[in-house]
Write a protein that holds these residues in place. Structure first.
Motif, short mmCIF file in Angstrom:
data_model
loop_
_atom_site.label_atom_id
_atom_site.label_comp_id
_atom_site.label_asym_id
_atom_site.label_seq_id
_atom_site.Cartn_x
_atom_site.Cartn_y
_atom_site.Cartn_z
N ASP A 244 0.85 -1.21 0.00
CA ASP A 244 0.00 0.00 0.00
C ASP A 244 0.87 1.25 0.00
N GLU A 245 1.93 1.22 0.82
CA GLU A 245 2.80 2.40 0.92
C GLU A 245 3.51 2.71 -0.40
N LEU A 246 3.76 1.67 -1.18
CA LEU A 246 4.55 1.86 -2.41
C LEU A 246 3.67 1.97 -3.66
N ARG A 247 2.35 2.11 -3.44
CA ARG A 247 1.42 2.07 -4.57
C ARG A 247 1.70 3.14 -5.63
N THR A 248 2.22 4.29 -5.21
CA THR A 248 2.41 5.38 -6.18
C THR A 248 3.80 5.36 -6.83
N GLU A 249 4.63 4.40 -6.45
CA GLU A 249 5.98 4.31 -7.05
C GLU A 249 5.87 3.74 -8.47
N PRO A 250 6.92 3.95 -9.29
CA PRO A 250 6.85 3.46 -10.67
C PRO A 250 6.80 1.93 -10.78
N GLY A 251 7.39 1.23 -9.84
CA GLY A 251 7.36 -0.23 -9.88
C GLY A 251 6.09 -0.76 -9.23
N GLU A 252 6.14 -2.05 -8.87
CA GLU A 252 4.97 -2.70 -8.28
C GLU A 252 5.44 -3.67 -7.23
N LEU A 253 4.70 -3.79 -6.12
CA LEU A 253 5.03 -4.79 -5.10
C LEU A 253 3.90 -5.80 -5.00
N VAL A 254 4.24 -7.07 -5.15
CA VAL A 254 3.26 -8.15 -5.03
C VAL A 254 3.55 -8.91 -3.74
N ALA A 255 2.57 -8.94 -2.83
CA ALA A 255 2.75 -9.63 -1.54
C ALA A 255 2.63 -11.13 -1.75
N LEU A 256 3.65 -11.87 -1.31
CA LEU A 256 3.67 -13.32 -1.52
C LEU A 256 3.96 -14.00 -0.17
N PRO A 257 2.93 -14.18 0.67
CA PRO A 257 3.19 -14.82 1.95
C PRO A 257 3.71 -16.24 1.77
#
Ligand SMILES: NC(=O)c1ccc[n+]([C@@H]2O[C@H](COP(=O)([O-])OP(=O)(O)OC[C@H]3O[C@@H](n4cnc5c(N)ncnc54)[C@H](OP(=O)(O)O)[C@@H]3O)[C@@H](O)[C@H]2O)c1
Length: 251
Positions: free
Chosen positions: A47-60
């Motif tokens: 959520d915190e990185l949503r506006t960055e150019p890349g993307e974060l995918v949570a993988l528990p």
């Protein structure tokens, strides 16, 4: 930076050095598969990185489980394309003199420091080979120095250094493999060493006294070197290196 557009797996992504690496990679435009066991931490970071150019995918996932890591890498690949970078950062520190060190702690450290990188590398190996990928293992100065009263942690990190050098030769020229050896870095790791508060304070004071630059490192100071070693423009001719980022502690 040439990490832009890459798909990178980061283990131990929810806190400390791994979290800082995810931040830098997303800011540089990478797609990051963030692995850790505490799912909420990963979603909060996403959520915190949503506006960055890349993307974060949570993988528990637990890196000690081959099937969980394989499923995580499969999900990341379906969403973001083949993995071209791996950061084996997940870690656990249990410090105790050898008289009282617990063998279940030893098993747990081996599972996260050895099985983890093996499981993660294997899950990504075909894609890393096909796309000339890079691996960064987060080891420790503890894998290079004598570690009285925390010898089992040091031994598992020495094994990470050994894996790094062997894999660098075995997987060249298609895949580069390097390690960062952090000195003392301010992270949540120090809240969970299996020591009393007083023992932890004494340890921190000893570490400070033996660090020439006179302070603990910050997570982003290690994360920058992780991104540099993933970046082919900066590090395309570096493999098998064990890079101390340690305030001079190993000098
Ligand atoms: N801080 C230092 O002074 C220092 C010095 C030298 C080396 N290092 C190394 O740096 C790395 C990062 O540590 P840190 O200092 O940033 O500490 P940290 O904040 O405690 O981070 C460790 C991360 O590893 C994850 N993890 C642990 N076991 C896992 C497992 N089985 N599967 C998946 N994830 C797991 C934890 O998340 P979950 O609990 O949610 O799974 C946590 O986010 C470690 O390898 C550590 O040994 C740290």
């Amino acid at each position: 930076m040439s990490v832009s557009g890459k798909t990178v797996v980061v283990t131990g992504a929810g806190s400390g050095i791994g979290r800082a690496a995810c931040e830098l990679l997303c800011r540089a435009g990478a797609r990051v598969g963030a692995i850790g066991r505490r799912e909420k931490l990963l979603h909060t970071l996403g959520d915190e990185l949503r506006t960055e150019p890349g993307e974060l995918v949570a993988l528990p996932a637990d890196v000690g489980s081959a099937s969980e890591v394989e499923a995580a890498v499969r999900a990341l690949t379906e969403r973001c394309g083949p993995v071209t970078g791996v950061v084996n950062n997940a870690g656990l520190a249990r410090f105790a003199p050898i008289d009282s060190a617990s063998l279940s702690d030893l098993d747990a450290m081996f599972a996260v420091h050895l099985r983890g990188p093996v499981n993660t590398l294997r899950a990504c190996l075909p894609a890393l080979r096909a796309h000339r990928g890079a691996v960064v293992n987060v080891s420790s100065v503890g894998g290079a120095l004598a570690m009285p009263n925390r010898s089992l942690y040091g031994a598992t990190k020495a094994a990470v250094n050994s894996l790094t050098r062997s894999w660098a030769r075995e997987l060249a020229p298609r895949i580069r493999v390097n390690a960062i050896l952090p000195g003392p870095v301010d992270t949540p790791m120090y809240a969970d060493l299996g020591l009393t508060d007083t023992q932890t304070e004494t340890l921190r004071a000893d570490l400070l006294a033996s660090t020439p630059l006179g302070r603990f490192g910050e997570p982003h100071e290690v994360a920058r070197w992780i991104t540099l070693l993933l970046d082919d423009d900066m590090s395309g001719w570096i493999t098998g290196a064990l890079v101390p980022v340690d305030g001079g502690r190993t000098t």
